[in-house]
Design a protein around this motif. Structure first.
Motif, PDB file in Angstrom:
ATOM      1  N   UNK A 161       0.609  -1.355   0.108  1.00  0.00           N
ATOM      2  CA  UNK A 161       0.119   0.104  -0.215  1.00  0.00           C
ATOM      3  C   UNK A 161       0.808   1.389  -0.022  1.00  0.00           C
ATOM      4  N   UNK A 162       1.996   1.491  -0.599  1.00  0.00           N
ATOM      5  CA  UNK A 162       3.050   2.388  -1.021  1.00  0.00           C
ATOM      6  C   UNK A 162       2.401   3.404  -1.742  1.00  0.00           C
ATOM      7  N   UNK A 163       1.457   3.322  -2.515  1.00  0.00           N
ATOM      8  CA  UNK A 163       1.224   4.072  -3.712  1.00  0.00           C
ATOM      9  C   UNK A 163      -0.077   4.889  -3.064  1.00  0.00           C
ATOM     10  N   UNK A 183      -6.048   3.157  -7.578  1.00  0.00           N
ATOM     11  CA  UNK A 183      -4.879   2.786  -8.704  1.00  0.00           C
ATOM     12  C   UNK A 183      -3.653   2.649  -8.012  1.00  0.00           C
ATOM     13  N   UNK A 184      -2.876   1.311  -8.287  1.00  0.00           N
ATOM     14  CA  UNK A 184      -1.734   1.070  -7.509  1.00  0.00           C
ATOM     15  C   UNK A 184      -0.540   0.689  -8.608  1.00  0.00           C
ATOM     16  N   UNK A 185       0.603   1.143  -8.384  1.00  0.00           N
ATOM     17  CA  UNK A 185       1.822   0.962  -9.179  1.00  0.00           C
ATOM     18  C   UNK A 185       2.448  -0.369  -8.849  1.00  0.00           C
ATOM     19  N   UNK A 186       2.691  -1.297  -9.465  1.00  0.00           N
ATOM     20  CA  UNK A 186       3.384  -2.547  -8.903  1.00  0.00           C
ATOM     21  C   UNK A 186       4.628  -2.908  -9.976  1.00  0.00           C
ATOM     22  N   UNK A 201       0.417  -0.581 -13.846  1.00  0.00           N
ATOM     23  CA  UNK A 201      -0.606  -0.096 -12.912  1.00  0.00           C
ATOM     24  C   UNK A 201      -1.742  -0.642 -13.048  1.00  0.00           C
ATOM     25  N   UNK A 202      -2.459  -1.069 -11.686  1.00  0.00           N
ATOM     26  CA  UNK A 202      -3.431  -1.872 -11.533  1.00  0.00           C
ATOM     27  C   UNK A 202      -4.584  -0.687 -11.240  1.00  0.00           C
ATOM     28  N   UNK A 203      -5.671  -0.540 -11.934  1.00  0.00           N
ATOM     29  CA  UNK A 203      -6.829   0.320 -11.909  1.00  0.00           C
ATOM     30  C   UNK A 203      -7.949  -0.614 -11.439  1.00  0.00           C
ATOM     31  N   UNK A 204      -8.348  -0.582 -10.021  1.00  0.00           N
ATOM     32  CA  UNK A 204      -9.740  -1.061  -9.443  1.00  0.00           C
ATOM     33  C   UNK A 204     -10.761  -0.303  -9.395  1.00  0.00           C
TER      34      UNK A 204
END
Length: 300
Positions: A161-163, A183-186, A201-204
Motif C-alpha cells: 500500500x505504498x502508492x 490505482x496502484x503501481x506494482x 498500474x492496476x486500476x480497480x
C-alpha cells in the motif's frame, strides 16, 4: 440459493435440465431408468461440492478451500502466480437474511483463506454488488466511508500500500468521501525495465457506481459521474501513458456487454479506454471483471 431450505425453488430451463442429466449419466454413472428417485433428487438438491444443474447456486465454503488448496499445490508452489485479482461478490445470494455483521464475518473468512493459501502473492480486489448490506446500494457522498475503510483494512494485508492513490478507496488525506476505487503501481516480475522500476498500474474500479440496481443513482447528483470514477480513470490512464506504464483494469460489473451497467456510464467508459487500446503497444493490456457467474471474452 438452492443450498438453503428457505430458498424459493428456481425453475430449471430445458437446456440446463438436459445438461445436468447428461452430466450425472456420464460422470456419476447414475442411470435415470434404474434409479429414477435418486436421479430426481440429484437434479433438485445441492451436491456436496457444488450444483452443476443450477447455475445460480452458491458454492459451499469447503469448495472454496479446496479450490485454493488446488491452486496452491499446482501453481503457486512452482512460482507461476505473480498477482491475483479478486473481482468481488463474496456474499451469498440470500441477501435478505444478511446483516452487517454477517458481511464482515464472511468477508474476513475469505480474506483469511486467501492469506493462508497465497501468502506473499499480492492480491488486488474490487467490490461486488453483494459485498454490502443492503446489497447493491453504494453511495459516493461520504455515507459509505466507514464501509470502505473496513473493507480496505481487511484486504490491506494482502497487497502493498505504498502508492498514495490507493487512499481513494477509503478516506483521502483531505477527508474527502471514500470512493471504493484505487490505482496502484506494482513491479511486474517479468518486466524488461532496465531500471527495475514498477511498470504495471492496476486500476480497480467501483463499478457498483454504474449498477442499474444501485438505486442511489436515481438521485440526479449521482447521474453524471458517480464519485468522479470515470474522471479518475481518465487521469490514471493518461499518467500511465506519460510514464510508459502498462495498465490492468479490474472491477466487478463489466461495462458494455451486460444490461447491469448504466448505458451512459458504459459508453463513456469505452470512449475513455479506446485510445489506450490502439496501436502495436497499447497502454491497457488487460481488463478483468466478475459478476456474470461464467467465463466469457469481449472484443472491444
Amino acid at each position: 440459493l438452492c443450498c438453503r431450505s428457505t430458498s424459493t425453488p428456481r425453475d430449471t430451463t430445458p437446456v440446463e435440465f438436459q445438461t445436468a442429466k447428461n452430466m450425472f449419466k456420464n460422470y456419476l454413472n447414475i442411470d435415470e431408468k434404474s434409479n429414477p428417485k435418486n436421479f430426481t433428487n440429484l437434479l433438485t438438491k445441492a451436491g456436496h461440492w457444488f450444483s452443476p444443474h443450477v447455475r445460480m447456486c452458491d458454492i459451499p465454503l469447503k469448495f472454496i478451500g479446496a479450490t485454493f488448496n488446488f491452486i496452491k499445490r499446482h501453481l503457486s508452489s512452482e512460482n507461476e502466480i505473480d498477482l491475483i485479482y479478486f473481482t468481488g461478490d463474496i456474499m451469498a445470494h440470500n441477501v435478505w437474511e444478511l446483516k452487517e455483521d454477517d458481511q464482515y464475518r464472511i468477508m474476513k473468512i475469505i480474506v483469511d483463506l486467501m492469506e493462508k493459501y497465497f501468502s506473499g502473492i499480492p492480491i488486488f480486489y474490487s467490490i461486488g454488488n453483494h459485498d454490502n448490506v443492503p446489497a447493491n446500494i453504494f453511495a459516493s457522498d461520504g455515507s459509505f466511508n466507514e464501509y470502505y475503510e473496513r473493507v480496505d483494512q481487511l484486504f490491506a494485508k494482502l497487497h502493498v500500500t505504498d502508492d498514495p492513490t490507493r487512499q481513494n478507496f477509503s478516506l483521502e488525506p483531505t477527508n474527502n468521501p471514500g470512493k471504493g476505487y484505487f490505482s496502484q503501481l506494482v513491479k511486474f516480475p517479468t518486466s524488461k525495465d532496465k531500471n527495475n522500476q514498477p511498470n504495471l498500474r492496476i486500476i480497480s474500479l467501483n463499478t457498483n457506481l454504474c449498477y442499474t440496481q444501485n438505486y442511489v443513482l436515481l438521485n440526479p447528483k449521482f447521474l453524471k459521474d458517480p464519485a468522479d470514477s470515470l474522471h479518475f480513470l481518465q487521469n490514471q490512464l493518461y499518467q500511465a501513458y506519460q510514464n510508459n506504464e502498462k495498465v490492468h483494469i479490474i472491477g466487478h460489473i463489466s461495462p458494455g456487454n451486460t444490461p447491469d451497467c448504466v448505458k451512459i456510464w458504459s459508453r463513456n467508459y469505452h470512449e475513455i479506454i479506446m485510445p489506450y487500446l490502439e496501436g502495436d503497444d497499447p497502454v491497457i493490456t488487460g481488463q478483468f471483471f466478475g459478476h456474470k457467474h461464467y467465463d466469457e471474452f469481449q472484443i472491444v
